[in-house]
Design an enzyme around this catalytic site. Structure first.
Site, PDB file in Angstrom:
ATOM      1  N   ARG A   1      12.614   1.136   5.738  1.00  0.00           N
ATOM      2  CA  ARG A   1      13.817   0.780   6.505  1.00  0.00           C
ATOM      3  C   ARG A   1      14.868   0.182   5.567  1.00  0.00           C
ATOM      4  O   ARG A   1      14.549  -0.625   4.696  1.00  0.00           O
ATOM      5  CB  ARG A   1      13.467  -0.228   7.595  1.00  0.00           C
ATOM      6  CG  ARG A   1      12.613   0.328   8.714  1.00  0.00           C
ATOM      7  CD  ARG A   1      12.231  -0.742   9.721  1.00  0.00           C
ATOM      8  NE  ARG A   1      11.341  -1.732   9.134  1.00  0.00           N
ATOM      9  CZ  ARG A   1      11.697  -2.962   8.800  1.00  0.00           C
ATOM     10  NH1 ARG A   1      12.954  -3.371   8.987  1.00  0.00           N
ATOM     11  NH2 ARG A   1      10.820  -3.800   8.280  1.00  0.00           N
TER      12      ARG A   1
ATOM     13  N   TRP B   1       0.816  -1.205   0.000  1.00  0.00           N
ATOM     14  CA  TRP B   1       0.000   0.000   0.000  1.00  0.00           C
ATOM     15  C   TRP B   1       0.853   1.259   0.000  1.00  0.00           C
ATOM     16  O   TRP B   1       0.533   2.247  -0.648  1.00  0.00           O
ATOM     17  CB  TRP B   1      -0.987  -0.008   1.165  1.00  0.00           C
ATOM     18  CG  TRP B   1      -2.236  -0.733   0.783  1.00  0.00           C
ATOM     19  CD1 TRP B   1      -2.602  -1.996   1.137  1.00  0.00           C
ATOM     20  CD2 TRP B   1      -3.276  -0.246  -0.087  1.00  0.00           C
ATOM     21  NE1 TRP B   1      -3.804  -2.335   0.556  1.00  0.00           N
ATOM     22  CE2 TRP B   1      -4.237  -1.288  -0.207  1.00  0.00           C
ATOM     23  CE3 TRP B   1      -3.475   0.938  -0.773  1.00  0.00           C
ATOM     24  CZ2 TRP B   1      -5.388  -1.154  -0.987  1.00  0.00           C
ATOM     25  CZ3 TRP B   1      -4.614   1.079  -1.555  1.00  0.00           C
ATOM     26  CH2 TRP B   1      -5.562   0.043  -1.654  1.00  0.00           C
TER      27      TRP B   1
ATOM     28  N   ASP C   1     -16.822  -2.922   1.541  1.00  0.00           N
ATOM     29  CA  ASP C   1     -15.507  -3.489   1.253  1.00  0.00           C
ATOM     30  C   ASP C   1     -15.563  -5.013   1.178  1.00  0.00           C
ATOM     31  O   ASP C   1     -14.533  -5.672   1.033  1.00  0.00           O
ATOM     32  CB  ASP C   1     -14.515  -3.062   2.341  1.00  0.00           C
ATOM     33  CG  ASP C   1     -13.073  -2.998   1.859  1.00  0.00           C
ATOM     34  OD1 ASP C   1     -12.795  -3.533   0.767  1.00  0.00           O
ATOM     35  OD2 ASP C   1     -12.232  -2.432   2.568  1.00  0.00           O
TER      36      ASP C   1
ATOM     37  N   LYS D   1      -5.330  -0.730   8.401  1.00  0.00           N
ATOM     38  CA  LYS D   1      -6.549  -1.219   9.028  1.00  0.00           C
ATOM     39  C   LYS D   1      -6.203  -2.202  10.137  1.00  0.00           C
ATOM     40  O   LYS D   1      -5.344  -3.060   9.958  1.00  0.00           O
ATOM     41  CB  LYS D   1      -7.448  -1.901   7.986  1.00  0.00           C
ATOM     42  CG  LYS D   1      -7.879  -0.977   6.858  1.00  0.00           C
ATOM     43  CD  LYS D   1      -8.454  -1.728   5.674  1.00  0.00           C
ATOM     44  CE  LYS D   1      -8.802  -0.769   4.541  1.00  0.00           C
ATOM     45  NZ  LYS D   1      -9.258  -1.471   3.317  1.00  0.00           N
TER      46      LYS D   1
ATOM     47  N   ASN E   1      -6.518 -11.536   3.251  1.00  0.00           N
ATOM     48  CA  ASN E   1      -7.251 -12.192   4.336  1.00  0.00           C
ATOM     49  C   ASN E   1      -8.072 -13.365   3.819  1.00  0.00           C
ATOM     50  O   ASN E   1      -8.106 -14.431   4.446  1.00  0.00           O
ATOM     51  CB  ASN E   1      -8.129 -11.155   5.046  1.00  0.00           C
ATOM     52  CG  ASN E   1      -7.299 -10.168   5.829  1.00  0.00           C
ATOM     53  OD1 ASN E   1      -6.819 -10.454   6.912  1.00  0.00           O
ATOM     54  ND2 ASN E   1      -7.094  -8.982   5.263  1.00  0.00           N
TER      55      ASN E   1
ATOM     56  N   LYS F   1     -13.676  -5.998   8.824  1.00  0.00           N
ATOM     57  CA  LYS F   1     -13.951  -6.666   7.548  1.00  0.00           C
ATOM     58  C   LYS F   1     -12.867  -7.685   7.233  1.00  0.00           C
ATOM     59  O   LYS F   1     -13.107  -8.678   6.519  1.00  0.00           O
ATOM     60  CB  LYS F   1     -14.146  -5.637   6.431  1.00  0.00           C
ATOM     61  CG  LYS F   1     -12.936  -4.776   6.114  1.00  0.00           C
ATOM     62  CD  LYS F   1     -12.134  -5.308   4.949  1.00  0.00           C
ATOM     63  CE  LYS F   1     -10.877  -4.500   4.724  1.00  0.00           C
ATOM     64  NZ  LYS F   1     -10.014  -5.064   3.657  1.00  0.00           N
TER      65      LYS F   1
ATOM     66  N   GLY G   1     -11.332   1.968   2.956  1.00  0.00           N
ATOM     67  CA  GLY G   1     -12.317   1.584   1.960  1.00  0.00           C
ATOM     68  C   GLY G   1     -11.808   0.569   0.970  1.00  0.00           C
ATOM     69  O   GLY G   1     -10.642   0.164   0.989  1.00  0.00           O
TER      70      GLY G   1
END
Length: 323
Positions: free
Chosen positions: A32, A11, A240, A104, A252, A188, A133
């Site tokens: 890093r 992301w 979502d 999240k 997930n 979610k 979202g």
């Protein structure tokens, strides 16, 4: 405006690409020096998701990244946030900078929301926002648009960020329930793990009941935590579900499917630790969350996965709707 993105995973790298390529902003991406993700970008300026424009400043010097930007976006593992923010506050000047969390989860073991963690570590609540979202990087980079949400404790900040981050690729909505949106976005991922387990067990048709009961379960938890329960039916939770419960790109869902099939999974599935945080917090508050409980007991108490999932659909009928 100048942006620094702290965290160069999937992301973080995508956000940097988006801000530079789609919005034309000046961008600095921090990682890093020791991280494999950073080394890959440093050596090739690309990863499996994006290719970074040469205009993006890539650095492993946190001070340089902080000083570069007016707006700082943090995109790291939720469980590492407190220590990371504590270091930021202690060592760098953040007073006039806006902070956006593009991540999240809930903190384990406290069960606290991620903006709460930042506030406790010394960041002004009026300078914190969340970017949440649906949407997968693979879709965005192929030109497939989606809608996302910006929320904060400061309505002016919410409107400013949503208006200035929007493009033909991402339409941003103004959030008005930061408690509900943070919790919904975190929970979610628990539902995503359960959905993947259903896929792995060959019970994919049961995702319909999972969606109905999952949103209802999370709405009760949001209400107990001080938010608006109806937010569970908005963009950051129910909205979502397609990208989390059905998409081949969902970490997930993939984790849950591999778990059911007895196969390894080597990517981050935030729903694992979130299930622990949410289950323990719900227990403390007396909120019945059977889906979360089933996922938690499989992951942390070695409960049999098929039995735990099957039990969700064999519960005695109750008068409470969707329970």
């Amino acid at each position: 405006m100048k942006f620094s993105v702290l965290g160069c995973g999937r992301w973080g790298s995508f956000i940097s690409w988006y801000l530079c390529s789609k919005k034309g902003y000046d961008v600095c991406l921090y990682g890093r020096e020791s991280s494999k993700a950073f080394q890959l970008l440093k050596n090739t300026r690309k990863n499996e998701y994006v290719s970074l424009d040469e205009k993006i400043l890539l650095t492993s010097e946190l001070e340089k990244a902080v000083d570069f930007a007016d707006i700082i976006i943090i995109s790291i593992s939720a469980q590492n946030l407190r220590e990371f923010v504590r270091d930021l506050v202690a060592n760098y000047h953040l007073k006039d900078k806006k902070i956006i969390l593009c991540m999240k989860g809930l903190e384990t073991p406290s069960g606290k929301r991620l903006t709460q963690v930042c506030i406790e570590e010394g960041i002004d609540k009026n300078n914190i926002a969340v970017w949440l979202g649906p949407g997968h990087i693979q879709d965005f980079t192929n030109g497939i648009p989606n809608c996302m949400t910006i929320d904060s404790y400061n309505k002016e900040l919410t409107y400013f960020l949503a208006d200035n981050l929007a493009s033909d690729l991402i339409r941003f909505y103004y959030g008005d329930d930061i408690i509900g949106n943070e919790i919904g976005a975190a929970c979610k991922n628990i539902m995503g793990i359960c959905a993947g387990a259903l896929d792995g067990l060959g019970f994919g048709a049961m995702k319909g009941p999972l969606m109905v009961r999952g949103a209802f379960e999370v709405s009760k938890f949001i209400t107990a935590m001080g938010g608006d329960g109806y937010t569970a039916y908005g963009l950051t939770h129910l909205g979502d579900y397609e990208t989390t419960l059905f998409s081949k790109y969902s970490n997930n869902r993939n984790f849950g499917e591999k778990l059911a099939l007895g196969l390894p999974f080597d990517k981050l599935a935030e729903g694992v630790k979130t299930s622990e945080a949410v289950y323990k917090k719900a227990q403390q508050m007396g909120v019945d969350m059977p889906i979360t409980e089933a996922v938690y007991k499989v992951l942390f108490e070695n409960a049999d996965l098929k039995a735990a999932i099957s039990s969700l659909f064999n519960r005695s009928v109750k008068t409470e709707k969707y329970s």
